[in-house]
Motif scaffolding. Structure first.
Motif, short mmCIF file in Angstrom:
data_model
loop_
_atom_site.label_atom_id
_atom_site.label_comp_id
_atom_site.label_asym_id
_atom_site.label_seq_id
_atom_site.Cartn_x
_atom_site.Cartn_y
_atom_site.Cartn_z
N ALA A 167 99.53 -41.54 37.04
CA ALA A 167 98.17 -42.04 37.20
C ALA A 167 97.31 -41.06 37.98
N GLU A 168 97.87 -40.48 39.04
CA GLU A 168 97.12 -39.51 39.84
C GLU A 168 96.76 -38.29 39.00
N ALA A 169 97.74 -37.80 38.22
CA ALA A 169 97.47 -36.64 37.37
C ALA A 169 96.39 -36.96 36.34
N ASP A 170 96.44 -38.17 35.78
CA ASP A 170 95.42 -38.57 34.80
C ASP A 170 94.04 -38.58 35.43
N GLU A 171 93.95 -39.05 36.65
CA GLU A 171 92.67 -39.06 37.35
C GLU A 171 92.16 -37.65 37.61
N ARG A 172 93.09 -36.72 37.89
CA ARG A 172 92.70 -35.34 38.18
C ARG A 172 92.56 -34.50 36.92
N GLY A 173 92.73 -35.13 35.77
CA GLY A 173 92.57 -34.42 34.51
C GLY A 173 93.75 -33.53 34.16
N ILE A 174 94.93 -33.88 34.65
CA ILE A 174 96.13 -33.10 34.40
C ILE A 174 97.04 -33.91 33.49
N GLU A 175 97.57 -33.25 32.47
CA GLU A 175 98.49 -33.93 31.55
C GLU A 175 99.90 -33.85 32.13
N LEU A 176 100.41 -34.98 32.59
CA LEU A 176 101.75 -35.04 33.17
C LEU A 176 102.65 -35.75 32.18
#
Length: 509
Positions: free
Chosen positions: A381-390
């Motif tokens: 979720a944090e990565a999604d918020e920061r625009g990172i594909e995890l």
């Protein structure tokens, strides 16, 4: 009763002075006695040698047999006596009649002393009081060519002359003694000044109390304390031994961790890691000497708490982001309903819910540790918020009996993912996470960042490294070092390579 000075230096001076005076006096007395003993022995040897030499001289026997002993031998004996500093040399007949004497008026008179051993052929030495007073004398027999005793030779030195010889040695011995005393006093005065400077004029009791307090403080203080000097390690307290796992007994620089072997007196609140601890190190130079004081605080528990707090904060941020995103999606659904398009609203809502539930189900099925599941979902979720594909790969599988505890797993994986989020390429941000335990535990985190060279990676594992700058960098950089600490504790390996991205791999067998 004499009272010793107050200071340790003064007491040492007084005691040393007393000992030196006693030693010099005893030495001088023994020297005088030795001189007297050797003088007496030398005198006995001298008179014996002269008496025997004259008795064995053929001219002595010839003069006695010729009946002209007084005229011939008197000048000879006086010349010998004068040159050897004897008191008398007397040549006599077996009936004690003197042929020679220091006092010519005594010639022809009877010799006073013991002659019986000489008449038996012996050379005899005694102390006897004669006409010249008490003397050390030797009597030797004079023999003719047929071996018959035809006379006696007595040579002597008065005890008064021996005493004079002994007293003549006094000035030398006394002078040497005084010189030794003077030199010794200069030396102990210099020692006194040095001890006075080193002890600051403190009395022995005060020094003892200071040492007791010093020892008590070193043992009770909650910080590790190490004092370094040019010779190595001068002091290590119990807490420092515990924090650095140092052995008992004397410590050398080679026993210290590598970060304490060099000279870096300017370090302030420097975070260092050992195999199982996070330490805060301060180093300062002592201006009055060449010593360096190192203080060490244990930050292991605090770091763990900070890590948990950071994880909770990130999880909170993830929940906040999800709440924000959910609110947007809910507004979209409501708007579609208000627009009279309920079928599209249901389709939109169920599609998002299915994707989210699918991720939760897949991670929960693959990972048996709830704390790690929560971490992975939160990081996603944090990565999604920061625009990172995890991406959590399909190879991820962790059984309930993991080789690391849940807290250790969260520390290792959380720090690796955080580092990857900070380091990934902002133009193409992606992260791949794989956690698998099939005999051995393997944790692999890849990202689109440039990675680290070997030297930088090694430094990051030992001391900490951060891609951030400015104020943020001061609170970062421990992540990889904490991971390395856990990996080393379990005998695992931590490696980095550049293949399809920057890949960091933890392997624990």
């Amino acid at each position: 009763m004499a009272v010793l000075p107050r200071s340790l230096a003064g007491q040492a001076f007084a005691l040393q002075a007393a000992v030196i005076v006693l030693v010099v006096l005893a030495g001088s007395t023994l020297a005088l006695l030795d001189v007297k003993r050797h003088g007496d022995a030398a005198a006995r040897q001298q008179v014996t040698a002269i008496a025997v030499a004259l008795a064995d001289s053929p001219s002595t026997a010839k003069a006695i047999e010729d009946g002209d002993a007084a005229r011939v031998l008197q000048p000879v004996t006086e010349a010998v006596r004068t040159s050897t500093d004897l008191a008398f040399i007397t040549i006599m007949a077996p009936d004690r009649t003197r042929f020679t004497h220091t006092n010519p008026s005594q010639i022809g008179q009877k010799y006073i002393g013991t002659i019986e051993p000489a008449l038996r052929g012996e050379t005899y030495t005694e102390i006897y009081t004669g006409t010249l007073g008490p003397s050390v004398r030797t009597i030797a027999p004079v023999r003719n060519a047929r071996g018959q005793i035809i006379g006696l030779v007595a040579a002597g030195i008065t005890t008064e002359s021996l005493a004079a010889r002994w007293r003549s040695q006094w000035p030398t011995i006394v002078g040497v003694g005084i010189g030794a005393l003077a030199l010794s006093f200069v030396g102990i005065w210099a020692i006194r000044r040095r001890v006075l400077n080193q002890t600051h004029g403190l009395a022995p009791d005060e020094l003892r109390v200071m040492y007791d307090h010093h020892d008590a403080i070193l043992r009770s203080v909650s910080e590790g304390l190490i004092v370094l000097n040019r010779n190595g390690v001068a002091l290590v307290n119990d807490e420092a031994r515990r924090l650095l796992a140092l052995p008992a007994g004397p410590i050398s620089r080679t026993d210290l961790p590598e970060f304490l072997r060099g000279n870096d007196p300017g370090a302030r609140d420097e975070v260092r890691l050992t195999d199982d601890r996070v330490l805060v190190v301060n180093r300062s130079q002592v201006s009055a000497s060449d010593s360096e004081v190192v203080t060490i605080r244990d930050r292991t528990e605090l770091q763990g708490a900070l890590g948990e707090l950071s994880s909770l904060q990130r999880f909170t941020d993830a929940l906040r982001a999800q709440a924000h995103e959910s609110a947007n999606k809910l507004h979209t659904v409501i708007t579609l309903v208000e627009m009279g398009r309920p079928d599209e609203a249901v389709k939109f809502a169920t599609q998002e819910l299915a994707l989210s539930q699918q991720l939760v189900d897949r991670v929960s099925d693959a990972v048996a540790e709830p704390a790690l599941v929560a971490l992975l979902l939160g990081k996603t979720a944090e990565a999604d918020e920061r625009g990172i594909e995890l991406t959590i790969t399909e190879d991820t599988h962790l059984p309930a009996e993991a080789l690391l505890s849940s807290q250790e797993m969260v520390t290792v994986l959380g720090n690796l993912i955080d580092n990857a989020m900070d380091a990934c390429d902002r133009d193409d941000p992606w992260i791949e996470v794989t956690v698998n335990q099939n005999g051995e535990l393997q944790i692999q985190v890849a990202d689109s960042g440039p990675g680290m060279d070997t030297a930088t990676f090694q430094r990051a594992m030992q001391r900490g490294y951060s891609t951030k700058s400015g104020a943020d960098a001061g609170h970062q950089g421990l992540g990889l070092a904490l991971v390395a600490q856990i990996v080393n504790r379990h005998g695992g390996t931590l490696s980095a390579d550049l293949t399809y991205g920057s890949v960091v791999t933890v392997t624990i067998a």
